[in-house]
Design an enzyme around this catalytic site. Structure first.
Site, short mmCIF file in Angstrom:
data_model
loop_
_atom_site.label_atom_id
_atom_site.label_comp_id
_atom_site.label_asym_id
_atom_site.label_seq_id
_atom_site.Cartn_x
_atom_site.Cartn_y
_atom_site.Cartn_z
N ALA A 1 -68.50 -10.63 44.28
CA ALA A 1 -69.29 -9.41 44.49
C ALA A 1 -68.48 -8.21 44.05
O ALA A 1 -67.43 -7.93 44.62
CB ALA A 1 -69.67 -9.28 45.96
N GLY B 1 -66.07 -4.12 39.14
CA GLY B 1 -65.34 -2.95 38.65
C GLY B 1 -64.04 -3.41 38.00
O GLY B 1 -63.92 -4.54 37.53
N THR B 2 -63.05 -2.53 38.02
CA THR B 2 -61.77 -2.84 37.40
C THR B 2 -61.19 -4.15 37.92
O THR B 2 -60.79 -5.03 37.16
CB THR B 2 -60.77 -1.71 37.73
OG1 THR B 2 -61.41 -0.47 37.46
CG2 THR B 2 -59.52 -1.84 36.88
N LYS C 1 -59.36 -2.52 51.97
CA LYS C 1 -58.52 -2.07 53.10
C LYS C 1 -59.29 -1.20 54.08
O LYS C 1 -59.02 -1.24 55.28
CB LYS C 1 -57.32 -1.28 52.58
CG LYS C 1 -57.67 -0.26 51.52
CD LYS C 1 -56.75 -0.39 50.32
CE LYS C 1 -57.49 -0.16 49.05
NZ LYS C 1 -56.89 -0.73 47.87
N LYS D 1 -53.86 0.85 54.93
CA LYS D 1 -52.94 -0.26 54.65
C LYS D 1 -51.91 -0.41 55.76
O LYS D 1 -51.58 -1.53 56.17
CB LYS D 1 -52.26 -0.01 53.30
CG LYS D 1 -53.23 -0.01 52.12
CD LYS D 1 -52.58 0.59 50.87
CE LYS D 1 -53.52 0.55 49.67
NZ LYS D 1 -53.03 1.40 48.56
#
Lengths: 429, 429
Positions: free
Chosen positions: B10, B13-14, B107, B207
């Site tokens: 899913a 993108g990059t 995150k 994070k």
């Protein structure tokens, strides 16, 4: 609470004592993390009477270490005896044959017998784990086997021997020569009475062969590691390197490519802005270069009871969790036997240091040998360094094939102008 | 050959594109390491028509991302959509409820909903993995969860945001101010059009809360992270820090102790000989301090398609190998809810920078506020820096309680002598 993971421990030296202390100190935490208790049930070592500063009376004492392999009350044997063959190897073979897990910090044994032991572990479907064998407490085996597992690794390299790095750092900081610093390190207990495995690069070569196998999916090939140590590095080398913007480090480098498997432990000139240049004292560090992740660096304490025990117990926790698989990251049967690469075909820059007689014509002789072999010189420094009237000539070459440098040095071999063999250090790019 | 691990992806993108490319490029190697093939079977993203430079026609295309959770032909869902709630969270919940494994780089979602998701994964006995959520390609989740598992961790800290580190490095190298460098980073694509999550420390705080939970066995507590970013750091701060032997870094620090759980993201002065000082550009690095292993450092590329894809696929390999367990290193039910520590009780040294009016008495006012609060000054520099006539006063304090510094600053709040709020940076010891 799931059932206890029961451990038989062979060897109660520095690391063995550390494992006992760690399991005591962090008992509750380890139980929570492992999902079940991890308990030592039996121990064995050479000298029962020796005071190790920790209560051992609660464990069954075994005089004959080899019987640990077949005790009904142990699930895993931890081997901290050392030595590539002998009792350690017997114990490893018997333990795996008996269908128990095996955890070891024994790099020498793995370098020589790792493939056989991995095959035995896989056949018995039991864990064989050895995080402590490379770089002490740094989880670099795990980092390569699992953390970087998605990557094709082109190169793995690092500072794998804390004793050498301690000596080189001290030589640099205090401008002193090797022999003097080694003697002091021995007096302080940082270097062994017989330091040859460390300072001749053998220990680092053991570790490098393990890393290379996991990184490249190749069969361990310790015999193919070209190992040289730091005995011949003098204070002047470190000073000249510093003047050029480098630090001297004993670096193990492994590469796999079309030319085969290249493995070498050798003193290197490391550029000041490279992470390995800031690894000082007895620290270790490993760099892995993956085709997607780029450059990964792992750094920490590569020896000592605490860090090494940390790695041993991390392996036990993995086993308690049931999180383990093929020791070399893929089934031993699928590890490739890769031919050794010809170092002559490598291209790089070299640092060459000659200790010469102070007389006419010496420089011309060296320069001619370089020219005839096609070695292009980037810089040359001649400097009188010692009270004894000897002079050093330090050369940095342009990039070129190592074969040419070897030819030039061969040509100069036995020359009356040279006092002793030249020192060749590679420049880490 | 064991059966294929089938993946539904899913988000394209990059990072999603990187995962597709990685699984293509390293296919055979991954199969050998994972023990079985890992294949994408279905994909979903917002825009089907967009050219992503990779052939997607071989995968089933799904318009409604949420249906990936219940596809019969997938074993694991990889979520690379992002966002703490919304479609990503729905997908996570539904996937775990459907008894499939879930891998994510998200995150923000973990910071807010990690505990709930871990409970769901454990209840369903399926993997929940998120190596890519912290520090990109660096296997630091694994390093803490497994590599350092035998240790009580006192402190974990690091450089967790590559955009901020890129900006600070560039400000330092070129002596430029924040706004200018940010604009350039945005033009180059190194910073988002809306950069606030990065430069205000929110991303690093996400994070840090994940790392803290794994390191300390505490419930994730993102709301308790005190986060501040780098917007207010000026070129003069970096210059003064350099003159004192420090570099400025945005550091996330988490500590667990008798006083509770301390979590803070803040610009710090890092001593030049500390490993974090040599982390430049967009690199990330994490340090963990264990009671047996000592200081471990993990460094590498913290963002970008290749490194992040490397971490995602490492998680998939762990899953294919069956090597996974509780996501937060111990069962979610046994994670402790630890109260937040009072930062006022922390002791440390502070860097304080005031931008002041150039007039009589300003210095006396600042010095009096420090004295009245009991803050002891180690060094003070007053310097005219700007063409606009403003002056800075930079102070480094002796070690003392943070409460005193806060009191001094409170006293000066609203003072007519100050142009804007002072900047307080902590000194990393």
């Amino acid at each position: 609470m799931a059932e206890t993971l029961r451990v038989a421990l062979a060897g109660l030296g520095t690391v063995g004592g550390g494992v006992v202390r760690l399991l005591d100190a962090n008992r509750d935490l380890i139980t929570r993390r492992a999902g079940r208790p991890i308990e030592i049930v039996a121990i064995s070592a050479r000298d029962r009477a020796k005071d190790r500063g920790v209560d051992l009376s609660r464990f069954a004492w075994v005089d004959d270490t080899s019987t640990l392999a077949t005790r009904d009350d142990a699930d895993v044997v931890v081997e901290l005896i050392g030595g590539s063959d002998g009792p350690a190897l017997t114990l490893a073979r018997n333990t795996l044959a008996a269908g128990k897990g095996f955890v070891t910090a024994n790099k020498a044994m793995l370098a020589h017998h790792g493939l056989e032991l991995a095959q035995a572990a896989e056949a018995a479907r039991v864990p064989l784990k050895f995080e402590a064998a490379v770089a002490g407490g740094i989880p670099v085996i795990k980092g390569l086997r699992e953390g970087a597992a998605a990557n094709e690794i082109a190169r793995v390299y690092g500072i794998l021997n804390g004793t050498c790095n301690f000596i080189l750092s001290k030589m640099e900081a205090e401008g002193r020569d090797f022999a003097e610093v080694l003697a002091e390190a021995q007096a302080l207990g940082y270097a062994e009475a017989d330091p040859s495995f460390d300072i001749d690069g053998v220990d680092a070569a053991h570790k490098l062969s393990i890393l290379a196998s996991i990184a490249f999916g190749t069969q361990p090939a310790f015999e193919a590691v070209a190992a040289d140590g730091i005995r011949r590095v003098i204070a002047a080398d470190i000073a000249e390197a510093a003047a050029l913007g480098y630090r001297v480090r004993l670096v193990g480098v492994a590469e796999a490519g079309a030319n085969g498997l290249f493995q070498r432990v050798h003193p290197h000139l490391v550029p000041l802005d490279h992470p390995l240049a800031s690894v000082t004292g007895s620290l270790n560090a490993v760099v892995a270069e993956g085709n997607f992740v780029g450059r990964l660096l792992f750094q920490g304490r590569g020896a000592g009871d605490g860090p090494t025990a940390s790695a041993v117990v991390a392996d036990l926790i993995d086993i308690a969790r049931g999180e383990y698989g093929p020791p070399y990251a893929m089934p031993a049967a699928s590890l490739v036997a890769m031919a050794a690469a010809d170092p002559g075909e490598r291209r790089g820059r070299a640092y060459l240091r000659f200790t010469v007689e102070d007389r006419v014509g010496v420089l011309a002789e060296i320069a001619a040998a370089m020219r005839d072999a096609g070695v292009s010189i980037e810089s040359l420094i001649q400097r009188g360094t010692h009270g004894d009237g000897s002079v050093i000539v330090a050369i940095v070459t342009h990039e070129g094939p190592e074969r040419s440098v070897a030819q030039a040095l061969e040509k100069l071999r036995g020359s009356q102008s040279l006092a002793g063999a030249p020192l060749w250090m590679h420049i880490l790019e």
